[in-house]
Design a protein around this motif. Structure first.
Motif, short mmCIF file in Angstrom:
data_model
loop_
_atom_site.label_atom_id
_atom_site.label_comp_id
_atom_site.label_asym_id
_atom_site.label_seq_id
_atom_site.Cartn_x
_atom_site.Cartn_y
_atom_site.Cartn_z
N LEU A 1 0.82 -1.20 0.00
CA LEU A 1 0.00 0.00 0.00
C LEU A 1 0.86 1.26 0.00
N GLY A 2 1.89 1.27 0.83
CA GLY A 2 2.76 2.45 0.89
C GLY A 2 3.42 2.75 -0.43
N ASN A 3 3.94 1.74 -1.10
CA ASN A 3 4.62 1.97 -2.38
C ASN A 3 3.64 2.32 -3.49
N ALA A 4 2.44 1.70 -3.48
CA ALA A 4 1.44 2.05 -4.48
C ALA A 4 1.01 3.51 -4.31
N ARG A 5 0.89 3.96 -3.07
CA ARG A 5 0.53 5.36 -2.82
C ARG A 5 1.61 6.32 -3.33
N ILE A 6 2.87 5.98 -3.11
CA ILE A 6 3.96 6.83 -3.61
C ILE A 6 3.81 7.03 -5.11
N LYS A 7 3.62 5.95 -5.85
CA LYS A 7 3.55 6.03 -7.30
C LYS A 7 2.31 6.78 -7.78
N ALA A 8 1.15 6.49 -7.18
CA ALA A 8 -0.09 7.13 -7.62
C ALA A 8 -0.07 8.63 -7.34
N HIS A 9 0.34 9.02 -6.15
CA HIS A 9 0.34 10.44 -5.80
C HIS A 9 1.38 11.23 -6.59
N ALA A 10 2.53 10.63 -6.85
CA ALA A 10 3.54 11.32 -7.66
C ALA A 10 3.01 11.62 -9.05
N ALA A 11 2.33 10.66 -9.66
CA ALA A 11 1.78 10.86 -11.00
C ALA A 11 0.64 11.87 -11.00
N ALA A 12 -0.22 11.80 -9.98
CA ALA A 12 -1.35 12.73 -9.90
C ALA A 12 -0.87 14.16 -9.72
N ARG A 13 0.12 14.36 -8.86
CA ARG A 13 0.66 15.72 -8.65
C ARG A 13 1.32 16.26 -9.92
N ALA A 14 2.05 15.40 -10.62
CA ALA A 14 2.80 15.85 -11.79
C ALA A 14 1.91 16.18 -12.97
N THR A 15 0.74 15.54 -13.07
CA THR A 15 -0.11 15.69 -14.24
C THR A 15 -1.40 16.45 -13.98
N SER A 16 -1.73 16.67 -12.71
CA SER A 16 -3.02 17.27 -12.32
C SER A 16 -4.20 16.43 -12.82
N LEU A 17 -3.97 15.13 -12.93
CA LEU A 17 -5.01 14.18 -13.31
C LEU A 17 -5.07 13.06 -12.28
N PRO A 18 -6.21 12.39 -12.15
CA PRO A 18 -6.23 11.20 -11.31
C PRO A 18 -5.26 10.15 -11.84
N ALA A 19 -4.67 9.39 -10.93
CA ALA A 19 -3.68 8.38 -11.33
C ALA A 19 -3.95 7.08 -10.58
N LEU A 20 -3.73 5.98 -11.29
CA LEU A 20 -3.94 4.64 -10.74
C LEU A 20 -2.61 3.90 -10.74
N SER A 21 -2.27 3.29 -9.61
CA SER A 21 -1.03 2.52 -9.54
C SER A 21 -1.29 1.19 -8.85
N ASP A 22 -0.38 0.25 -9.09
CA ASP A 22 -0.46 -1.00 -8.33
C ASP A 22 0.92 -1.34 -7.81
N ASP A 23 0.93 -2.06 -6.71
CA ASP A 23 2.17 -2.65 -6.21
C ASP A 23 1.81 -4.08 -5.84
N SER A 24 2.62 -5.01 -6.27
CA SER A 24 2.27 -6.40 -6.08
C SER A 24 3.52 -7.24 -5.88
N GLY A 25 3.32 -8.44 -5.36
CA GLY A 25 4.44 -9.33 -5.14
C GLY A 25 4.01 -10.63 -4.49
N LEU A 26 5.01 -11.43 -4.16
CA LEU A 26 4.81 -12.76 -3.61
C LEU A 26 5.24 -12.77 -2.15
N THR A 27 4.39 -13.31 -1.28
CA THR A 27 4.76 -13.48 0.12
C THR A 27 4.77 -14.98 0.44
N VAL A 28 5.87 -15.43 1.01
CA VAL A 28 6.05 -16.86 1.31
C VAL A 28 6.06 -17.03 2.83
N ASP A 29 5.15 -17.86 3.34
CA ASP A 29 4.99 -17.98 4.79
C ASP A 29 6.25 -18.47 5.48
#
Length: 201
Positions: free
Chosen positions: A53-81
């Motif tokens: 969530l933290g990294n997805a927020r970094i990417k989405a907010h950076a793009a939204a601020r830079a473009t003055s448009l809404p921005a959608l981002s994802d952050d994903s990965g694998l978690t092994v117990d």
């Protein structure tokens, strides 16, 4: 109160052409035109958070601020117990080699790390999507695909860790499923469906 997307232009906060195409296809029926941070020449922000969530927020907010448009981002990965949630937010880093990103290397590294740990090697693919507006507001959703890791890896399709990941309820790995079969149960497929229901439809 949940904020809903009401415009016709959306920035996908990625430099990955495939990811842009995937989101553009999903949103086109809603009359939404997508471009990407990469196409706009925006720099890739440093991902300094320890959560998806933290990294997805970094990417989405950076793009939204830079473009003055809404921005959608994802952050994903694998978690092994058995590895205490690793590689997690560092999933892509585990694939980094001196010659570039190599997920065969990452899978071998993961298998080596599991030596001595009893099977089943339970794991989850996780995806967090964030939709951010230029004023700083955001909405987010998550998707999780539980399963187990297998070795040797199986299948030629898919990408990343797909040949090593067997989702719950399946006898095949993600890399042995068709794109449609995978998308119906994948972490990203779930997250996209939830974001569409929450903010777009």
């Amino acid at each position: 109160m949940t904020r809903r997307f009401s415009g016709t232009q959306l920035v996908i906060a990625t430099h990955n052409r495939g990811k842009l195409d995937e989101f553009a296809q999903l949103l086109a029926p809603l009359g939404i035109t997508c471009t990407s941070a990469g196409n706009l020449g925006l720099p890739e922000p440093e991902e300094t958070e320890s959560t998806f969530l933290g990294n997805a927020r970094i990417k989405a907010h950076a793009a939204a601020r830079a473009t003055s448009l809404p921005a959608l981002s994802d952050d994903s990965g694998l978690t092994v117990d058995a590895l205490d949630g690793a590689p997690g937010v560092y999933t892509a880093d585990w694939a980094t080699t001196p010659t570039g990103r190599d997920f065969v290397h990452a899978m071998k590294k993961t298998h080596a790390a599991l030596a001595g740990h009893p099977q089943p090697w339970t794991a989850q693919f996780r995806c967090t999507l964030v939709l951010a507006w230029p004023n700083g507001h955001d909405e987010w959703v998550e998707g999780t695909a539980p399963g187990r890791l297998v070795w040797p890896r199986r299948g030629q399709d898919g990408h990343g860790y797909d040949p090593m990941f067997q989702p719950d309820g399946q006898t095949r790995t993600f890399a042995e499923l068709s794109a449609a079969e995978k998308n119906a149960i994948s972490h990203r497929g779930q997250a996209v469906a939830r974001m569409l229901a929450k903010c777009f439809t």
